[in-house]
Write a protein that holds these residues in place. Structure first.
Motif, PDB file in Angstrom:
ATOM      1  N   CYS A 201       0.817  -1.220   0.000  1.00 50.76           N
ATOM      2  CA  CYS A 201       0.000   0.000   0.000  1.00 50.76           C
ATOM      3  C   CYS A 201       0.851   1.270   0.000  1.00 50.76           C
ATOM      4  O   CYS A 201       0.472   2.263  -0.606  1.00 50.76           O
ATOM      5  CB  CYS A 201      -0.939  -0.010   1.198  1.00 50.76           C
TER       6      CYS A 201
ATOM      7  N   HIS B 109      -1.760   3.307  -2.274  1.00 50.17           N
ATOM      8  CA  HIS B 109      -3.161   2.881  -2.189  1.00 50.17           C
ATOM      9  C   HIS B 109      -4.021   4.033  -1.666  1.00 50.17           C
ATOM     10  O   HIS B 109      -3.872   4.476  -0.531  1.00 50.17           O
ATOM     11  CB  HIS B 109      -3.267   1.676  -1.248  1.00 50.17           C
TER      12      HIS B 109
ATOM     13  N   CYS C  58      -5.942   4.730   2.047  1.00 52.29           N
ATOM     14  CA  CYS C  58      -5.532   3.581   2.847  1.00 52.29           C
ATOM     15  C   CYS C  58      -4.652   4.050   3.995  1.00 52.29           C
ATOM     16  O   CYS C  58      -3.810   4.913   3.820  1.00 52.29           O
ATOM     17  CB  CYS C  58      -4.774   2.605   1.959  1.00 52.29           C
TER      18      CYS C  58
ATOM     19  N   TYR D  63      -2.263   2.624   5.331  1.00 52.38           N
ATOM     20  CA  TYR D  63      -0.844   2.309   5.147  1.00 52.38           C
ATOM     21  C   TYR D  63      -0.144   3.263   4.185  1.00 52.38           C
ATOM     22  O   TYR D  63       1.060   3.231   4.043  1.00 52.38           O
ATOM     23  CB  TYR D  63      -0.663   0.875   4.637  1.00 52.38           C
TER      24      TYR D  63
ATOM     25  N   TRP E 189      -4.266  -5.806  -2.863  1.00 46.89           N
ATOM     26  CA  TRP E 189      -3.633  -4.830  -1.977  1.00 46.89           C
ATOM     27  C   TRP E 189      -3.238  -5.476  -0.657  1.00 46.89           C
ATOM     28  O   TRP E 189      -3.983  -6.296  -0.108  1.00 46.89           O
ATOM     29  CB  TRP E 189      -4.562  -3.643  -1.732  1.00 46.89           C
TER      30      TRP E 189
ATOM     31  N   CYS F  46      -3.240  -4.306   2.340  1.00 48.14           N
ATOM     32  CA  CYS F  46      -4.139  -4.116   3.484  1.00 48.14           C
ATOM     33  C   CYS F  46      -5.300  -5.109   3.439  1.00 48.14           C
ATOM     34  O   CYS F  46      -5.729  -5.645   4.451  1.00 48.14           O
ATOM     35  CB  CYS F  46      -4.663  -2.688   3.522  1.00 48.14           C
TER      36      CYS F  46
HETATM   37 ZN   LIG Z   1      -4.134  -0.418   1.351  1.00 48.00          ZN
END
Ligand SMILES: [Zn+2]
Length: 151
Positions: A66, A71, A74, A76, A116, A118
Motif C-alpha cells: 500500500c 493505495h 488507505c 498504510y 492490496w 491491506c
Molecule cells: Zn491499502
C-alpha cells in the motif's frame, strides 16, 4: 509511519523492501500453488513484471504494497513527514507507472488483478477465494473456446 530512520537509512531500507519478495507475496503464491495453480513469478518479459503470471490464461496478478503503490484512502499509505517532496514525487511516479502498465496489459488482452496488502492482511482467505473464482472462470471460458475451435 514512525520516523526511526535517518533519511539516508530510510532510502536504503525502502529500496530493499521494494525489490524483494514480501512475505505477503510469498503467502499469496503458496496459497495458489496449493490449489493447483501453476504460475511464473516476476516474469521480466511481461509489461510491469507482474508478481504472478499465468501465461496460458493471460492472467497477471500484482500484489501491491500500500505504501509503495500509493493505495488511495488507505491507512498504510501515509507520506513520511521528512522529505515529503521526495516521497511525493517518487510515489506519484509509481502510481502513474502502475496505471500505465495495467492499461497496456489490458489492451493486450491480459486479465489483470491487483491485490492490496491491506486487504490481504485483514481478509486473506476471502480475498484469495474471490481471486481463485475469477481465475477459474477465465480458465473455463478459455477451455470452452478451445473446445469450440477444435470442433
Ligand atoms: Zn491499502
Amino acid at each position: 509511519m514512525a520516523d526511526c530512520f535517518s533519511t539516508q537509512k530510510r532510502r536504503e531500507v525502502m529500496s530493499k523492501i521494494g525489490s524483494k519478495d514480501t512475505q505477503i507475496e510469498i503467502k499469496v503464491r503458496l496459497w495458489l500453488y496449493h490449489r493447483g495453480i501453476r504460475y511464473r513469478k516476476n516474469c521480466k518479459t511481461i509489461i510491469g513484471k507482474p508478481d504472478i503470471t499465468i501465461k496460458k490464461y493471460k492472467i497477471a496478478i500484482f500484489v501491491h504494497g500500500c505504501f509503495w503503490h500509493g493505495h488511495e484512502n488507505c491507512k498504510y499509505y501515509r507520506l513520511p513527514k521528512s522529505n515529503l517532496e521526495y516521497w511525493k514525487e517518487k510515489l506519484e511516479k509509481n502510481i502513474k507507472r502502475d496505471k500505465e502498465n495495467i492499461e497496456k496489459l489490458e489492451q493486450m488482452g491480459w486479465n489483470v488483478f491487483v491485490l492490496w496488502e491491506c486487504q490481504l492482511k485483514s481478509e486473506f482467505e476471502p480475498t484469495m477465494i474471490e481471486l481463485l473464482k475469477k481465475i477459474n472462470a477465465i480458465r473455463n471460458s478459455k477451455e470452452n473456446q478451445a473446445h469450440l475451435l477444435s470442433k
